[in-house]
Design an enzyme around this catalytic site. Structure first.
Site, PDB file in Angstrom:
ATOM      1  N   CYS A   1       0.868  -1.180   0.000  1.00  0.00           N
ATOM      2  CA  CYS A   1       0.000   0.000   0.000  1.00  0.00           C
ATOM      3  C   CYS A   1       0.898   1.220   0.000  1.00  0.00           C
ATOM      4  O   CYS A   1       1.662   1.430   0.953  1.00  0.00           O
ATOM      5  CB  CYS A   1      -0.925   0.000   1.219  1.00  0.00           C
ATOM      6  SG  CYS A   1      -1.872   1.531   1.415  1.00  0.00           S
TER       7      CYS A   1
ATOM      8  N   CYS B   1      -5.248   5.835  -2.928  1.00  0.00           N
ATOM      9  CA  CYS B   1      -4.507   4.582  -3.088  1.00  0.00           C
ATOM     10  C   CYS B   1      -3.189   4.909  -3.772  1.00  0.00           C
ATOM     11  O   CYS B   1      -3.170   5.322  -4.938  1.00  0.00           O
ATOM     12  CB  CYS B   1      -5.302   3.577  -3.907  1.00  0.00           C
ATOM     13  SG  CYS B   1      -4.419   2.012  -4.176  1.00  0.00           S
TER      14      CYS B   1
END
Length: 295
Positions: free
Chosen positions: A75, A239
């Site tokens: 991530c 994101c």
């Protein structure tokens, strides 16, 4: 709890005595689900452990879990805040550039400090992108670095029909799988029914391990907007690996420059597809609050 562009995670410092107990739990999944619940827990897109690395020459490792308890490889926004926690807690440093172990390999971080000496901005070398290749009707990671010569070639997209629409997708790995969709010219991203299409694409048979889906609106050759349907979490405010995948897709589709600004619902990220073939992502890292969660 920390956030990067609104991508918020409950952070566990496993270098501390209390945090290290988390590693001993036999059932982490149910606790992660409870902690991530926005009504009955601390609330977040998931949980990130900052724990001792098991790679030579690296101090810290990030282990990331989605809100549903499933483990994710990587991530980008999570790595920025993990780096902030590690630096601010003096787990790493005082050098401002250091390696960090992730599920996608060892990535290199550079931090910028505020007037109080705390990390405010983080630049992450996201590594080299890889194309997901179609094999027997499914996308699989090629595990091969996408070289610049490939980026200069016209890229063939894949047409996928989802419900009542057909999308042209670009499938890319940034250590985790991404499916990038550019909206039609004149179509507004803010009005796009993300949940309707994102959930179906996430679970599409093309992606045996599910996929993160980025829907993108082009404003100019250097400015884009992005909304992401994250695997295991639904729509999130940002994101980072998705933004990196969008930067690559922009180059593959000849839609813009190598340096772009991406507007996300939670803030802005700067992306650069450099001549060394790596993606560099720069953005904020913020501490929301700290406390003790009962286990």
């Amino acid at each position: 709890k920390m956030q990067g562009c609104g991508n918020d995670y409950i952070m566990v410092n496993c270098f501390s005595e209390s945090g290290s107990k988390f590693l001993q739990l036999s059932d982490k999944v149910s606790l992660i689900q409870k902690m991530s619940d926005r009504h009955f827990g601390a609330g977040g897109d998931g949980v990130i452990l900052v724990r001792p690395a098991d790679a030579e020459g690296v101090v810290a490792r990030m282990q990331m879990f989605n809100a549903d308890g499933s483990e994710a490889e990587m991530c980008g926004n999570g790595l920025r805040i993990a780096a902030k926690l590690a630096y601010d807690c003096k787990i790493v440093g005082p050098e401002k550039t250091f390696p960090f172990q992730t599920g996608a390999g060892i990535l290199h971080i550079t931090v910028e400090l505020d007037v109080n000496g705390a990390v405010s901005t983080v630049c992450v070398n996201m590594g080299a992108p890889r194309l997901l290749a179609l094999k027997d009707g499914r996308y699989e990671d090629t595990n091969g670095k996408l070289c610049l010569s490939e980026l200069s070639l016209p890229h063939k997209t894949h047409s996928v029909t989802i419900l009542d629409r057909t999308f042209e997708i670009v499938a890319i790995s940034m250590g985790n799988p991404h499916c990038v969709v550019f909206l039609d010219e004149g179509e507004a991203l803010k009005d796009f029914p993300l949940e309707k299409y994102g959930s179906v694409l996430e679970h599409h048979e093309l992606f045996p391990h599910r996929v993160n889906v980025e829907f993108v609106e082009r404003h100019s050759a250097t400015v884009f907007s992005q909304r992401t349907w994250e695997r295991g979490s639904g729509e999130t405010l940002a994101c980072g690996t998705g933004a990196a995948a969008v930067c690559v897709a922009v180059s593959l589709r000849k839609y813009g420059e190598d340096k772009i600004l991406i507007h996300l619902r939670g803030g802005d990220l700067q992306l650069h597809l450099a001549e060394d073939g790596f993606i560099y992502k720069t953005g904020p890292a913020v501490t929301v609050f700290s406390g003790v969660y009962p286990m």
